[in-house]
Design a protein around this motif. Structure first.
Motif, PDB file in Angstrom:
ATOM      1  N   PRO A 198       0.830  -1.208   0.000  1.00  0.00           N
ATOM      2  CA  PRO A 198       0.000   0.000   0.000  1.00  0.00           C
ATOM      3  C   PRO A 198       0.865   1.259   0.000  1.00  0.00           C
ATOM      4  O   PRO A 198       2.028   1.235   0.381  1.00  0.00           O
ATOM      5  CB  PRO A 198      -0.804  -0.113   1.301  1.00  0.00           C
ATOM      6  CG  PRO A 198      -0.029  -1.041   2.157  1.00  0.00           C
ATOM      7  CD  PRO A 198       0.724  -1.955   1.241  1.00  0.00           C
ATOM      8  N   ASP A 199       0.276   2.364  -0.431  1.00  0.00           N
ATOM      9  CA  ASP A 199       0.992   3.633  -0.500  1.00  0.00           C
ATOM     10  C   ASP A 199       1.358   4.170   0.878  1.00  0.00           C
ATOM     11  O   ASP A 199       2.340   4.865   1.033  1.00  0.00           O
ATOM     12  CB  ASP A 199       0.153   4.674  -1.244  1.00  0.00           C
ATOM     13  CG  ASP A 199       0.027   4.327  -2.723  1.00  0.00           C
ATOM     14  OD1 ASP A 199       0.918   3.646  -3.247  1.00  0.00           O
ATOM     15  OD2 ASP A 199      -0.972   4.743  -3.328  1.00  0.00           O
ATOM     16  N   GLY A 200       0.585   3.898   1.879  1.00  0.00           N
ATOM     17  CA  GLY A 200       0.871   4.383   3.219  1.00  0.00           C
ATOM     18  C   GLY A 200      -0.277   5.219   3.735  1.00  0.00           C
ATOM     19  O   GLY A 200      -1.267   5.386   3.047  1.00  0.00           O
ATOM     20  N   PRO A 201      -0.240   5.702   4.915  1.00  0.00           N
ATOM     21  CA  PRO A 201       0.906   5.563   5.811  1.00  0.00           C
ATOM     22  C   PRO A 201       1.078   4.110   6.250  1.00  0.00           C
ATOM     23  O   PRO A 201       0.172   3.316   6.138  1.00  0.00           O
ATOM     24  CB  PRO A 201       0.551   6.456   6.993  1.00  0.00           C
ATOM     25  CG  PRO A 201      -0.935   6.490   7.002  1.00  0.00           C
ATOM     26  CD  PRO A 201      -1.362   6.378   5.560  1.00  0.00           C
ATOM     27  N   TYR A 202       2.247   3.795   6.737  1.00  0.00           N
ATOM     28  CA  TYR A 202       2.563   2.426   7.109  1.00  0.00           C
ATOM     29  C   TYR A 202       3.533   2.428   8.284  1.00  0.00           C
ATOM     30  O   TYR A 202       4.182   3.428   8.587  1.00  0.00           O
ATOM     31  CB  TYR A 202       3.180   1.663   5.925  1.00  0.00           C
ATOM     32  CG  TYR A 202       4.383   2.382   5.397  1.00  0.00           C
ATOM     33  CD1 TYR A 202       4.257   3.284   4.361  1.00  0.00           C
ATOM     34  CD2 TYR A 202       5.629   2.216   5.992  1.00  0.00           C
ATOM     35  CE1 TYR A 202       5.353   3.997   3.920  1.00  0.00           C
ATOM     36  CE2 TYR A 202       6.724   2.926   5.546  1.00  0.00           C
ATOM     37  CZ  TYR A 202       6.574   3.809   4.516  1.00  0.00           C
ATOM     38  OH  TYR A 202       7.648   4.516   4.081  1.00  0.00           O
ATOM     39  N   LEU A 203       3.611   1.297   8.939  1.00  0.00           N
ATOM     40  CA  LEU A 203       4.571   1.094  10.016  1.00  0.00           C
ATOM     41  C   LEU A 203       4.977  -0.368   9.971  1.00  0.00           C
ATOM     42  O   LEU A 203       4.137  -1.257  10.054  1.00  0.00           O
ATOM     43  CB  LEU A 203       3.955   1.422  11.374  1.00  0.00           C
ATOM     44  CG  LEU A 203       4.810   1.124  12.597  1.00  0.00           C
ATOM     45  CD1 LEU A 203       6.067   1.988  12.595  1.00  0.00           C
ATOM     46  CD2 LEU A 203       4.015   1.359  13.858  1.00  0.00           C
ATOM     47  N   VAL A 204       6.254  -0.613   9.772  1.00  0.00           N
ATOM     48  CA  VAL A 204       6.790  -1.968   9.761  1.00  0.00           C
ATOM     49  C   VAL A 204       7.790  -2.057  10.901  1.00  0.00           C
ATOM     50  O   VAL A 204       8.663  -1.197  11.040  1.00  0.00           O
ATOM     51  CB  VAL A 204       7.489  -2.295   8.418  1.00  0.00           C
ATOM     52  CG1 VAL A 204       8.087  -3.689   8.456  1.00  0.00           C
ATOM     53  CG2 VAL A 204       6.515  -2.148   7.266  1.00  0.00           C
ATOM     54  N   THR A 205       7.651  -3.071  11.744  1.00  0.00           N
ATOM     55  CA  THR A 205       8.533  -3.235  12.890  1.00  0.00           C
ATOM     56  C   THR A 205       9.238  -4.576  12.830  1.00  0.00           C
ATOM     57  O   THR A 205       8.637  -5.585  12.480  1.00  0.00           O
ATOM     58  CB  THR A 205       7.737  -3.146  14.214  1.00  0.00           C
ATOM     59  OG1 THR A 205       7.162  -1.852  14.308  1.00  0.00           O
ATOM     60  CG2 THR A 205       8.627  -3.373  15.416  1.00  0.00           C
ATOM     61  N   SER A 206      10.507  -4.573  13.182  1.00  0.00           N
ATOM     62  CA  SER A 206      11.297  -5.793  13.284  1.00  0.00           C
ATOM     63  C   SER A 206      11.900  -5.828  14.679  1.00  0.00           C
ATOM     64  O   SER A 206      12.506  -4.855  15.129  1.00  0.00           O
ATOM     65  CB  SER A 206      12.405  -5.775  12.233  1.00  0.00           C
ATOM     66  OG  SER A 206      13.291  -6.853  12.433  1.00  0.00           O
TER      67      SER A 206
END
Length: 121
Positions: free
Chosen positions: A66-74
């Motif tokens: 998706p274009d966002g907004p986004y949050l990816v956590t590792s």
């Protein structure tokens, strides 16, 4: 628990820390269970690294991203000697991104960064 160190980088934020009890190590995650808590007579501590991708989407190469907004956590957990510890099959599920409230549609995906010679799977 030692106070974590936070750094901002081009993709987002990195938090590095050491703790004897991972259930109270940081406000962004919780891992419960006796395996993640050092006793008073145990030597050493756990290390942890949390990467939050908030500025650039690390999955932008994927057509369905998706274009966002986004949050990816590792989140990575390490033994006192720096060996990465696998966190899997927990009796009590771990909690990540607990410092965020989300009332929108979201997808939670497990991505193993180490698989396929570092390409992921």
């Amino acid at each position: 628990n030692e106070e974590a160190k936070a750094y901002t980088y081009i993709l987002g934020d990195i938090v590095l820390g050491r703790a004897r009890d991972l259930s109270t190590a940081d406000s962004t995650f919780t891992i419960n269970g006796s395996a993640w808590k050092k006793g008073t007579t145990d030597d050493g501590s756990f290390g942890y690294q949390s990467l939050e991708f908030t500025y650039v989407n690390p999955f932008s190469w994927a057509p369905s991203t998706p274009d966002g907004p986004y949050l990816v956590t590792s989140l990575d957990i390490f033994d006192d000697d720096g060996t990465e510890l696998k966190v899997e099959d927990q009796t009590t599920p771990l909690s990540v991104m607990q410092n965020y409230a989300s009332f929108a549609t979201a997808a939670c995906v497990y991505w193993d960064w180490q698989e396929n010679d570092g390409i992921g799977d």
